[in-house]
Design a protein around this motif. Structure first.
Motif, mmCIF file in Angstrom:
data_model
loop_
_atom_site.group_PDB
_atom_site.id
_atom_site.type_symbol
_atom_site.label_atom_id
_atom_site.label_comp_id
_atom_site.label_asym_id
_atom_site.label_seq_id
_atom_site.Cartn_x
_atom_site.Cartn_y
_atom_site.Cartn_z
ATOM 1 N N ALA A 1 0.421 3.938 -3.106
ATOM 2 C CA ALA A 1 0.252 5.385 -2.439
ATOM 3 C C ALA A 1 1.336 6.312 -3.047
ATOM 4 C CB ALA A 1 0.099 5.368 -1.178
ATOM 5 N N LEU B 1 0.811 -1.196 0.122
ATOM 6 C CA LEU B 1 -0.068 0.116 0.038
ATOM 7 C C LEU B 1 0.765 1.225 0.124
ATOM 8 C CD1 LEU B 1 -2.644 -1.151 2.603
ATOM 9 C CD2 LEU B 1 -3.033 -0.870 -0.133
ATOM 10 N N ASP B 2 2.056 1.279 0.752
ATOM 11 C CA ASP B 2 2.935 2.482 0.577
ATOM 12 C C ASP B 2 3.413 2.741 -0.732
ATOM 13 O OD1 ASP B 2 2.397 2.832 3.388
ATOM 14 O OD2 ASP B 2 4.270 2.024 4.125
ATOM 15 N N ASP C 1 -4.006 9.330 0.701
ATOM 16 C CA ASP C 1 -3.616 8.825 1.919
ATOM 17 C C ASP C 1 -4.967 8.163 2.668
ATOM 18 O OD1 ASP C 1 -0.863 9.288 1.544
ATOM 19 O OD2 ASP C 1 -1.147 11.500 2.660
ATOM 20 N N ASP D 1 -5.911 -0.434 4.287
ATOM 21 C CA ASP D 1 -5.184 -0.882 5.301
ATOM 22 C C ASP D 1 -6.049 -1.465 6.508
ATOM 23 O OD1 ASP D 1 -2.592 -1.714 6.354
ATOM 24 O OD2 ASP D 1 -2.700 0.077 7.793
ATOM 25 N N ARG E 1 -5.669 4.832 1.200
ATOM 26 C CA ARG E 1 -4.622 3.762 1.588
ATOM 27 C C ARG E 1 -5.026 3.341 3.054
ATOM 28 N NH1 ARG E 1 -1.601 1.991 5.254
ATOM 29 N NH2 ARG E 1 0.424 1.756 4.936
ATOM 30 N N ASP E 2 -5.478 4.511 3.866
ATOM 31 C CA ASP E 2 -5.568 4.035 5.266
ATOM 32 C C ASP E 2 -6.730 3.120 5.263
ATOM 33 O OD1 ASP E 2 -3.506 5.452 5.985
ATOM 34 O OD2 ASP E 2 -4.677 7.339 6.496
#
Length: 70
Positions: free
Chosen positions: A42, A38-39, A57, A64, A60-61
Motif C-alpha cells: 500500500a 499489505l502495508d 487503503d 486484510d 488494503r483493508d
C-alpha cells in the motif's frame, strides 16, 4: 506433464489439506505477515499513485479481512 495435470494435482492437494490450509490462513502468524506485506504494498502504491490513497487503503483493508484473524 501438462498444465492441466499440474492444476489437477494442485486441486487434489488443496482438497486433501483444505482444513489445514484454512487454519494457517486464519492464524496469528498469517495476520502478522499479511499486515506487513499489505502495508508495504500500500505504501508503494501510494508513492506511485498518490491521488488514489483512499482507494488503495480500501483495497488494503478488504484484502486484510480475508487473511489472518483480525
Amino acid at each position: 506433464m501438462g498444465f492441466d495435470d499440474i492444476v489437477g494435482k494442485g486441486k487434489a492437494l488443496y482438497e486433501e489439506h483444505k482444513e489445514t490450509i484454512e487454519d494457517a490462513v486464519k492464524s496469528d502468524q498469517a495476520e502478522d505477515i499479511s499486515d506487513k506485506l499489505l502495508d508495504g504494498v500500500a505504501d508503494f502504491a501510494k508513492k506511485v499513485a498518490p491521488g488514489a490513497a483512499d482507494a488503495i487503503d480500501d483495497v488494503r483493508d478488504n484484502v486484510d479481512k480475508a487473511v489472518g484473524n483480525e
